[in-house]
Design a protein around this motif. Structure first.
Motif, PDB file in Angstrom:
ATOM      1  N   THR A  91     -27.900 -11.415  89.289  1.00 54.70           N
ATOM      2  CA  THR A  91     -27.485 -10.879  87.873  1.00 54.70           C
ATOM      3  C   THR A  91     -28.765  -9.709  87.664  1.00 54.70           C
ATOM      4  N   VAL A  92     -29.855  -9.901  87.588  1.00 59.00           N
ATOM      5  CA  VAL A  92     -30.824  -8.843  88.496  1.00 59.00           C
ATOM      6  C   VAL A  92     -30.455  -7.343  89.005  1.00 59.00           C
ATOM      7  N   THR A  93     -29.957  -7.037  88.451  1.00 58.66           N
ATOM      8  CA  THR A  93     -29.988  -5.477  89.323  1.00 58.66           C
ATOM      9  C   THR A  93     -31.441  -4.614  88.985  1.00 58.66           C
ATOM     10  N   GLY A  94     -32.091  -4.584  88.867  1.00 60.57           N
ATOM     11  CA  GLY A  94     -33.513  -3.740  88.762  1.00 60.57           C
ATOM     12  C   GLY A  94     -35.059  -3.957  88.029  1.00 60.57           C
ATOM     13  N   VAL A  95     -35.760  -3.945  88.874  1.00 54.56           N
ATOM     14  CA  VAL A  95     -37.172  -4.209  87.689  1.00 54.56           C
ATOM     15  C   VAL A  95     -37.543  -2.664  87.290  1.00 54.56           C
ATOM     16  N   HIS A  96     -37.858  -2.229  86.104  1.00 54.53           N
ATOM     17  CA  HIS A  96     -38.822  -1.352  86.444  1.00 54.53           C
ATOM     18  C   HIS A  96     -39.951  -1.606  84.999  1.00 54.53           C
ATOM     19  N   TRP A  97     -41.033  -0.083  85.525  1.00 58.68           N
ATOM     20  CA  TRP A  97     -42.160  -0.103  84.804  1.00 58.68           C
ATOM     21  C   TRP A  97     -41.234   1.304  84.140  1.00 58.68           C
ATOM     22  N   VAL A  98     -41.523   1.365  82.918  1.00 60.34           N
ATOM     23  CA  VAL A  98     -41.292   2.479  81.956  1.00 60.34           C
ATOM     24  C   VAL A  98     -42.485   2.220  80.532  1.00 60.34           C
ATOM     25  N   HIS A  99     -42.941   3.790  80.693  1.00 62.58           N
ATOM     26  CA  HIS A  99     -44.010   4.316  79.364  1.00 62.58           C
ATOM     27  C   HIS A  99     -43.178   3.860  78.350  1.00 62.58           C
ATOM     28  N   HIS A 100     -44.330   3.529  77.320  1.00 63.68           N
ATOM     29  CA  HIS A 100     -43.549   3.285  75.922  1.00 63.68           C
ATOM     30  C   HIS A 100     -42.989   4.642  75.624  1.00 63.68           C
ATOM     31  N   THR A 101     -43.440   5.794  75.719  1.00 63.18           N
ATOM     32  CA  THR A 101     -42.926   6.797  74.953  1.00 63.18           C
ATOM     33  C   THR A 101     -41.477   7.450  75.548  1.00 63.18           C
ATOM     34  N   ARG A 102     -40.943   6.431  76.803  1.00 63.50           N
ATOM     35  CA  ARG A 102     -40.067   6.361  77.239  1.00 63.50           C
ATOM     36  C   ARG A 102     -38.800   5.071  77.045  1.00 63.50           C
ATOM     37  N   LEU A 103     -39.295   4.584  76.648  1.00 64.20           N
ATOM     38  CA  LEU A 103     -38.883   3.092  76.246  1.00 64.20           C
ATOM     39  C   LEU A 103     -37.292   3.293  74.532  1.00 64.20           C
ATOM     40  N   ALA A 104     -37.054   4.419  74.274  1.00 68.95           N
ATOM     41  CA  ALA A 104     -35.969   4.636  73.642  1.00 68.95           C
ATOM     42  C   ALA A 104     -35.172   4.584  74.248  1.00 68.95           C
ATOM     43  N   ASP A 105     -34.753   5.963  75.064  1.00 69.59           N
ATOM     44  CA  ASP A 105     -34.250   6.147  76.186  1.00 69.59           C
ATOM     45  C   ASP A 105     -33.845   5.265  77.324  1.00 69.59           C
ATOM     46  N   ALA A 106     -34.232   4.455  77.184  1.00 64.86           N
ATOM     47  CA  ALA A 106     -34.142   3.092  78.411  1.00 64.86           C
ATOM     48  C   ALA A 106     -33.339   2.107  78.099  1.00 64.86           C
ATOM     49  N   MET A 107     -33.431   1.528  76.524  1.00 68.58           N
ATOM     50  CA  MET A 107     -33.276   0.654  77.067  1.00 68.58           C
ATOM     51  C   MET A 107     -32.078   0.666  74.892  1.00 68.58           C
ATOM     52  N   HIS A 108     -31.246  -0.711  75.103  1.00 69.67           N
ATOM     53  CA  HIS A 108     -30.427  -0.425  73.737  1.00 69.67           C
ATOM     54  C   HIS A 108     -30.905  -0.727  72.492  1.00 69.67           C
ATOM     55  N   PRO A 109     -30.778  -0.159  71.386  1.00 67.98           N
ATOM     56  CA  PRO A 109     -31.724   0.499  70.317  1.00 67.98           C
ATOM     57  C   PRO A 109     -32.296  -0.943  69.602  1.00 67.98           C
ATOM     58  N   ASP A 110     -31.048  -1.968  69.614  1.00 69.99           N
ATOM     59  CA  ASP A 110     -31.947  -3.868  69.044  1.00 69.99           C
ATOM     60  C   ASP A 110     -33.200  -4.185  69.728  1.00 69.99           C
ATOM     61  N   HIS A 111     -33.097  -3.857  71.461  1.00 70.12           N
ATOM     62  CA  HIS A 111     -34.337  -4.551  71.755  1.00 70.12           C
ATOM     63  C   HIS A 111     -34.805  -3.624  72.026  1.00 70.12           C
ATOM     64  N   HIS A 112     -35.165  -2.258  72.117  1.00 74.19           N
ATOM     65  CA  HIS A 112     -35.997  -0.971  71.656  1.00 74.19           C
ATOM     66  C   HIS A 112     -36.923  -1.286  70.336  1.00 74.19           C
ATOM     67  N   ARG A 113     -36.064  -1.772  69.404  1.00 72.41           N
ATOM     68  CA  ARG A 113     -36.635  -2.268  68.190  1.00 72.41           C
ATOM     69  C   ARG A 113     -37.469  -3.095  68.259  1.00 72.41           C
ATOM     70  N   ARG A 114     -37.282  -4.144  68.879  1.00 67.42           N
ATOM     71  CA  ARG A 114     -37.874  -5.622  68.487  1.00 67.42           C
ATOM     72  C   ARG A 114     -39.113  -5.188  69.511  1.00 67.42           C
ATOM     73  N   THR A 115     -39.259  -4.370  70.586  1.00 68.44           N
ATOM     74  CA  THR A 115     -39.992  -4.345  71.737  1.00 68.44           C
ATOM     75  C   THR A 115     -41.125  -3.242  71.202  1.00 68.44           C
ATOM     76  N   ALA A 116     -40.828  -2.572  70.284  1.00 74.41           N
ATOM     77  CA  ALA A 116     -41.548  -1.629  69.504  1.00 74.41           C
ATOM     78  C   ALA A 116     -42.648  -2.678  68.760  1.00 74.41           C
ATOM     79  N   HIS A 117     -41.871  -2.827  67.871  1.00 73.42           N
ATOM     80  CA  HIS A 117     -42.575  -4.242  66.842  1.00 73.42           C
ATOM     81  C   HIS A 117     -43.689  -4.589  67.876  1.00 73.42           C
ATOM     82  N   ALA A 118     -44.107  -5.711  69.159  1.00 70.03           N
ATOM     83  CA  ALA A 118     -44.224  -6.619  69.438  1.00 70.03           C
ATOM     84  C   ALA A 118     -44.998  -5.444  69.795  1.00 70.03           C
TER      85      ALA A 118
END
Length: 146
Positions: free
Chosen positions: A99-126
Motif C-alpha cells: 500500500t506504500v508506493t514510495g518514500v520521499h524526502w521533500v523540502h518544506h518549500t515544496r510541500l504544498a505542491d506534493a501534498m493534498h491541501p488538508d495534509h499540507h495545512r496540518r504539516t505546516a502547522h506542525a
C-alpha cells in the motif's frame, strides 16, 4: 471517532519524510489509524515502522487536527525527530507494504505542491510548532508516556 497518528520526521537537511500510498492522493506523513485500545504513540510508532522502517519514540505532539471527513477523525502529528545518517539509510533499505508506493524526502518549500491541501495545512502547522519550540507532551493517566 477514529484517531489517526502521524510522524513528522526531518533529515539532516531539514527535508520532511513523506510517503505515497495507494489510498491517499498526494504525499502524506507516515502514519495511520489506531486500533481499538492502542496507545497513541504505539499507533504512530507501528505505522511509521511498517511504512518507513524507522523505530521512533514519538512522545511529543506538535499538532492536532479534527477533520469533518466521514467519519469524523482526530489527527495527531507526533514529533519523530531529525534523523542521523544511519537512520536515513534505513528508510532507503526498507521494503514497505504494497500500500506504500514510495518514500520521499521533500523540502518544506515544496510541500504544498506534493501534498493534498488538508495534509499540507496540518504539516505546516506542525512545522511551525516545531520552529517555535512548542509541543504537547503525551501523557498517560497524567504521567509522561515512555
Amino acid at each position: 471517532m477514529p484517531h489517526h497518528h502521524h510522524a513528522l520526521v526531518l533529515n539532516r537537511d531539514g527535508a520532511v519524510l513523506l510517503i505515497a500510498t495507494t489510498r491517499t492522493p498526494g504525499l502524506t506523513l507516515p502514519g495511520g489509524p489506531a486500533e481499538t485500545d492502542e496507545l497513541p504513540h504505539h499507533a504512530a510508532r507501528r505505522h511509521t515502522e511498517t511504512q518507513t522502517g524507522l523505530v521512533l519514540p514519538l512522545l511529543r505532539i506538535l499538532a492536532t487536527d479534527h477533520t469533518d471527513t466521514h467519519p469524523q477523525a482526530l489527527h495527531l502529528v507526533h514529533w519523530g525527530g531529525r534523523l542521523n545518517p544511519a537512520q536515513e539509510s534505513t528508510t532507503a533499505r526498507h521494503r514497505p507494504p504494497h500500500t506504500v508506493t514510495g518514500v520521499h524526502w521533500v523540502h518544506h518549500t515544496r510541500l504544498a505542491d506534493a501534498m493534498h491541501p488538508d495534509h499540507h495545512r496540518r504539516t505546516a502547522h506542525a512545522l511551525d510548532a516545531l520552529t517555535r519550540g512548542t509541543h504537547l507532551p503525551l501523557l498517560l493517566r497524567g504521567t509522561p508516556a515512555e
